[in-house]
Scaffold this active site. Sequence first.
Site, PDB file in Angstrom:
ATOM      1  N   SER A  40     -66.409  48.403  37.413  1.00 48.82           N
ATOM      2  CA  SER A  40     -67.222  47.889  37.778  1.00 48.82           C
ATOM      3  C   SER A  40     -68.128  47.878  38.641  1.00 48.82           C
ATOM      4  O   SER A  40     -69.220  47.519  38.823  1.00 48.82           O
ATOM      5  CB  SER A  40     -66.980  46.073  37.865  1.00 48.82           C
ATOM      6  OG  SER A  40     -66.128  45.399  38.850  1.00 48.82           O
ATOM      7  N   LYS A  74     -74.437  45.196  37.488  1.00 47.11           N
ATOM      8  CA  LYS A  74     -75.352  43.866  37.415  1.00 47.11           C
ATOM      9  C   LYS A  74     -76.512  44.591  37.397  1.00 47.11           C
ATOM     10  O   LYS A  74     -77.507  43.613  37.112  1.00 47.11           O
ATOM     11  CB  LYS A  74     -74.945  43.171  38.686  1.00 47.11           C
ATOM     12  CG  LYS A  74     -73.866  43.269  39.215  1.00 47.11           C
ATOM     13  CD  LYS A  74     -73.824  41.573  38.673  1.00 47.11           C
ATOM     14  CE  LYS A  74     -72.563  40.042  38.863  1.00 47.11           C
ATOM     15  NZ  LYS A  74     -70.981  40.848  39.704  1.00 47.11           N
ATOM     16  N   GLY A 122     -65.315  38.038  36.282  1.00 42.78           N
ATOM     17  CA  GLY A 122     -66.049  36.979  38.104  1.00 42.78           C
ATOM     18  C   GLY A 122     -66.496  35.473  37.299  1.00 42.78           C
ATOM     19  O   GLY A 122     -65.514  34.896  36.697  1.00 42.78           O
ATOM     20  N   GLU A 176     -58.041  39.412  35.766  1.00 38.82           N
ATOM     21  CA  GLU A 176     -58.658  38.580  36.994  1.00 38.82           C
ATOM     22  C   GLU A 176     -57.684  38.431  38.628  1.00 38.82           C
ATOM     23  O   GLU A 176     -55.866  38.345  37.876  1.00 38.82           O
ATOM     24  CB  GLU A 176     -58.450  36.858  36.673  1.00 38.82           C
ATOM     25  CG  GLU A 176     -59.940  35.998  36.290  1.00 38.82           C
ATOM     26  CD  GLU A 176     -60.071  34.802  35.618  1.00 38.82           C
ATOM     27  OE1 GLU A 176     -59.077  33.919  35.392  1.00 38.82           O
ATOM     28  OE2 GLU A 176     -61.288  34.470  36.344  1.00 38.82           O
ATOM     29  N   TYR A 228     -83.976  47.342  49.223  1.00 39.46           N
ATOM     30  CA  TYR A 228     -84.660  47.269  48.579  1.00 39.46           C
ATOM     31  C   TYR A 228     -86.490  46.111  48.753  1.00 39.46           C
ATOM     32  O   TYR A 228     -86.651  45.304  48.115  1.00 39.46           O
ATOM     33  CB  TYR A 228     -84.668  47.157  46.991  1.00 39.46           C
ATOM     34  CG  TYR A 228     -83.192  47.758  47.029  1.00 39.46           C
ATOM     35  CD1 TYR A 228     -83.261  49.511  46.720  1.00 39.46           C
ATOM     36  CD2 TYR A 228     -81.798  47.565  46.575  1.00 39.46           C
ATOM     37  CE1 TYR A 228     -82.472  50.208  46.462  1.00 39.46           C
ATOM     38  CE2 TYR A 228     -80.927  48.053  45.563  1.00 39.46           C
ATOM     39  CZ  TYR A 228     -80.810  49.490  45.589  1.00 39.46           C
ATOM     40  OH  TYR A 228     -80.024  49.815  46.051  1.00 39.46           O
ATOM     41  N   SER A 288     -73.321  37.535  46.001  1.00 41.58           N
ATOM     42  CA  SER A 288     -71.598  37.471  46.574  1.00 41.58           C
ATOM     43  C   SER A 288     -72.676  39.540  47.126  1.00 41.58           C
ATOM     44  O   SER A 288     -71.932  40.131  47.706  1.00 41.58           O
ATOM     45  CB  SER A 288     -70.434  37.675  46.084  1.00 41.58           C
ATOM     46  OG  SER A 288     -70.772  38.393  45.258  1.00 41.58           O
ATOM     47  N   ALA A 331     -57.912  33.945  41.990  1.00 38.75           N
ATOM     48  CA  ALA A 331     -59.013  33.476  41.139  1.00 38.75           C
ATOM     49  C   ALA A 331     -58.854  33.254  39.888  1.00 38.75           C
ATOM     50  O   ALA A 331     -59.412  34.023  39.214  1.00 38.75           O
ATOM     51  CB  ALA A 331     -59.736  35.184  42.085  1.00 38.75           C
TER      52      ALA A 331
HETATM   53  C1  LIG Z   1     -70.654  40.850  39.418  1.00 42.79           C
HETATM   54  C2  LIG Z   1     -69.413  41.212  39.582  1.00 42.79           C
HETATM   55  C3  LIG Z   1     -68.435  40.952  38.443  1.00 42.79           C
HETATM   56  C4  LIG Z   1     -68.001  40.260  37.815  1.00 42.79           C
HETATM   57  O1  LIG Z   1     -68.747  39.566  36.947  1.00 42.79           O
HETATM   58  P1  LIG Z   1     -68.719  38.478  36.149  1.00 42.79           P
HETATM   59  O2  LIG Z   1     -70.007  38.874  35.356  1.00 42.79           O
HETATM   60  O3  LIG Z   1     -69.311  37.424  37.315  1.00 42.79           O
HETATM   61  O4  LIG Z   1     -67.846  38.135  35.646  1.00 42.79           O
HETATM   62  C5  LIG Z   1     -66.771  42.311  38.349  1.00 42.79           C
HETATM   63  N1  LIG Z   1     -67.217  43.586  39.686  1.00 42.79           N
HETATM   64  C6  LIG Z   1     -67.947  43.933  40.025  1.00 42.79           C
HETATM   65  C7  LIG Z   1     -68.429  44.907  41.023  1.00 42.79           C
HETATM   66  C8  LIG Z   1     -69.060  42.112  40.250  1.00 42.79           C
HETATM   67  O5  LIG Z   1     -70.404  43.077  41.088  1.00 42.79           O
END
Ligand SMILES: *Cc1c(COP(=O)(O)O)cnc(C)c1O
Length: 313
Positions: free
Chosen positions: A299, A51, A176, A201, A112, A75, A205
């Site tokens: 991710s 992110k 997501g 997915e 932070y 979240s 969800a």
């Molecule tokens: C936000 C997030 C996602 C999903 O990303 P999107 O851009 O909302 O599709 C997947 N894995 C992690 C760890 C995230 O923080």
Amino acid sequence: MIDLNLIREARERIGGIVKKTPVMTSETISKDFGNELFFKCEHLQKTGAFKIRGASNKVIQEFQRNTKHVIAASSGNHGQAVAYIANQLGICSTIVIPEDAAACKRDAIKAYNGNIEICGTTSEERIERAKQISEDGKAVFIPPYDDPLIMAGQGTAGLEIVEQVDDIDEVYVPIGGGGLISGVAAAIKESNPGIRVIGVEPAIANDTYLSFKQGKRFNIGGSITIADGLRTSIPGELTFPVVQRYVDDIVLVDEESIKEAFIYVLMRMKQVIEPSGAVSVAGAMKRNPGSKRIVALISGGNVDTDFIPKLLK
Ligand SMILES: *Cc1c(COP(=O)(O)O)cnc(C)c1O
């Protein structure tokens, strides 16, 4: 729509902030699985998730426009990323988080210097509240996914993937709101249209899966999947057309297989990841194309220690 230029510009802009994350392999896993598997390790990214790529791309631009206060609804990981980059730039951040946000994510935001505001459980409630706060005109809302700069920032992970791994057949990416996959898919398809991009997915969800099959955005009204980064109820207005254009297929995985993928990565790779990060691995295992070179994008790695025993059961 976003394109390769926007993603390359993002890479320039955020180069001093984000890491080029490693790609890991395991001979045993590849042999067991019957495909050559590569893991793109965004759990080793600054703030523990991808992110920061999108957030820093957006917040740096705001900073250059003299914005002094940014606000996010998240979240966890997006909020953490916005708080991190705001702190780096010396500006103020307020993060609206759900009642049930993981404690480690809350603590990181505080570390932070982000201000925390608690609101509801769904992403809609949080986004509404964040927009409300930003309406006084002093704070700028940083969307979690539905913004070209956010998508382009996330897409920088896709540029790295095509540079780090040769002859890729398929790339698996969790979905997501679709910011990550839209950026990554645009980067990959515009670099090499022969690579297949597969979204993953949780079956409970499945908003993007249903929308993808029906050809229009569909709202599932929330989810309680253990993959807390993937609980969005509807694909983004801006991300969805990019998903429709560049994503080849979407796979669904059940909650049990997400846990299995978590354990697999923990035991075989010795890596601690979060459930949302395990989803791409679960998807690759399920779809198993056979004898292919596959990248699973892990991710994130922000999992509460209290939650780990639940994943091991
Ligand atoms: C936000 C997030 C996602 C999903 O990303 P999107 O851009 O909302 O599709 C997947 N894995 C992690 C760890 C995230 O923080």
